[in-house]
Design a protein around this motif. Structure first.
Motif, PDB file in Angstrom:
ATOM      1  N   UNK A   1      -1.967 -34.512  -3.976  1.00 40.32           N
ATOM      2  CA  UNK A   1      -0.317 -34.326  -4.095  1.00 40.32           C
ATOM      3  C   UNK A   1      -0.606 -32.463  -4.644  1.00 40.32           C
ATOM      4  N   UNK A   2       0.187 -32.138  -4.012  1.00 41.40           N
ATOM      5  CA  UNK A   2       0.548 -30.947  -4.803  1.00 41.40           C
ATOM      6  C   UNK A   2       1.987 -30.238  -4.929  1.00 41.40           C
TER       7      UNK A   2
ATOM      8  N   UNK B   1       6.250 -22.521   0.221  1.00 41.41           N
ATOM      9  CA  UNK B   1       6.477 -22.197  -1.675  1.00 41.41           C
ATOM     10  C   UNK B   1       7.277 -23.152  -2.120  1.00 41.41           C
ATOM     11  N   UNK B   2       7.214 -23.415  -2.503  1.00 43.15           N
ATOM     12  CA  UNK B   2       7.660 -24.214  -3.741  1.00 43.15           C
ATOM     13  C   UNK B   2       7.914 -25.771  -3.585  1.00 43.15           C
ATOM     14  N   UNK B   3       7.462 -26.250  -1.674  1.00 40.77           N
ATOM     15  CA  UNK B   3       7.472 -27.452  -0.733  1.00 40.77           C
ATOM     16  C   UNK B   3       6.781 -28.301  -1.903  1.00 40.77           C
ATOM     17  N   UNK B   4       6.962 -29.670  -2.519  1.00 39.24           N
ATOM     18  CA  UNK B   4       5.495 -30.982  -3.073  1.00 39.24           C
ATOM     19  C   UNK B   4       5.442 -31.558  -1.582  1.00 39.24           C
TER      20      UNK B   4
ATOM     21  N   UNK C   1      -1.331 -26.313  -6.067  1.00 38.14           N
ATOM     22  CA  UNK C   1      -1.305 -27.029  -7.141  1.00 38.14           C
ATOM     23  C   UNK C   1      -1.078 -28.011  -7.354  1.00 38.14           C
ATOM     24  N   UNK C   2      -2.469 -28.746  -7.938  1.00 33.58           N
ATOM     25  CA  UNK C   2      -3.102 -29.818  -7.602  1.00 33.58           C
ATOM     26  C   UNK C   2      -2.715 -30.832  -8.701  1.00 33.58           C
ATOM     27  N   UNK C   3      -1.176 -31.598  -8.516  1.00 34.28           N
ATOM     28  CA  UNK C   3      -1.206 -32.736  -9.332  1.00 34.28           C
ATOM     29  C   UNK C   3      -1.994 -33.771  -9.593  1.00 34.28           C
ATOM     30  N   UNK C   4      -2.735 -34.582  -7.979  1.00 34.78           N
ATOM     31  CA  UNK C   4      -3.247 -35.392  -8.079  1.00 34.78           C
ATOM     32  C   UNK C   4      -4.149 -36.218  -6.616  1.00 34.78           C
ATOM     33  N   UNK C   5      -4.976 -36.348  -7.054  1.00 31.23           N
ATOM     34  CA  UNK C   5      -5.407 -36.974  -5.605  1.00 31.23           C
ATOM     35  C   UNK C   5      -6.356 -38.075  -5.708  1.00 31.23           C
TER      36      UNK C   5
END
Length: 123
Positions: free
Chosen positions: A34-35, A5-8, A54-58
């Motif tokens: 990326x998330x 948990x917490x890893x990007x 939690x998605x940041x982008x694709x």
């Protein structure tokens, strides 16, 4: 690599045609997502490792199917092969230890040296 948990993270996954019962899905390419991992755990019956992200982008094939700021779930076997660890939380070492303790207690396979749990396993 150990994901907690917490890893990007950033990983590349295979994309296939939609599943139709009785047919084989065709590989159509790859996409990179990326998330940040918001939850992880082991399924009791199968011991599969699951991650909520939690998605940041694709980007890549069918990337539009992955919504930014949404949450998706992926199995560890999908994440680990083509994953890059971009950042870790401050308490990463503590989380890695806690995760290992949980895994060790979640499946009889981890105790295969115990005779009563070896039933069904060949030497």
């Amino acid at each position: 690599m150990n994901l907690t948990v917490g890893c990007k993270v950033e990983w590349t996954e295979s994309v296939y045609t939609p599943y139709t019962e009785g047919e084989t899905s065709d590989f159509i390419g790859e996409r990179t997502i990326t998330g940040r991992i918001t939850a992880e755990g082991y399924a009791k019956k199968t011991n599969y490792h699951f991650f909520t992200i939690h998605v940041y982008g694709a980007e890549g094939v069918n990337a539009q199917e992955i919504e930014v700021n949404s949450k998706i779930v992926r199995r560890g076997v999908v994440l680990y092969p083509k994953c890059r660890l971009l950042a870790t939380p401050d308490n990463y070492d503590e989380l890695v230890k806690e995760k290992a303790d949980r895994k060790e207690n979640s499946s009889p396979v981890c105790y295969a040296d115990s005779k009563e749990l070896r039933e069904g396993f060949e030497d």
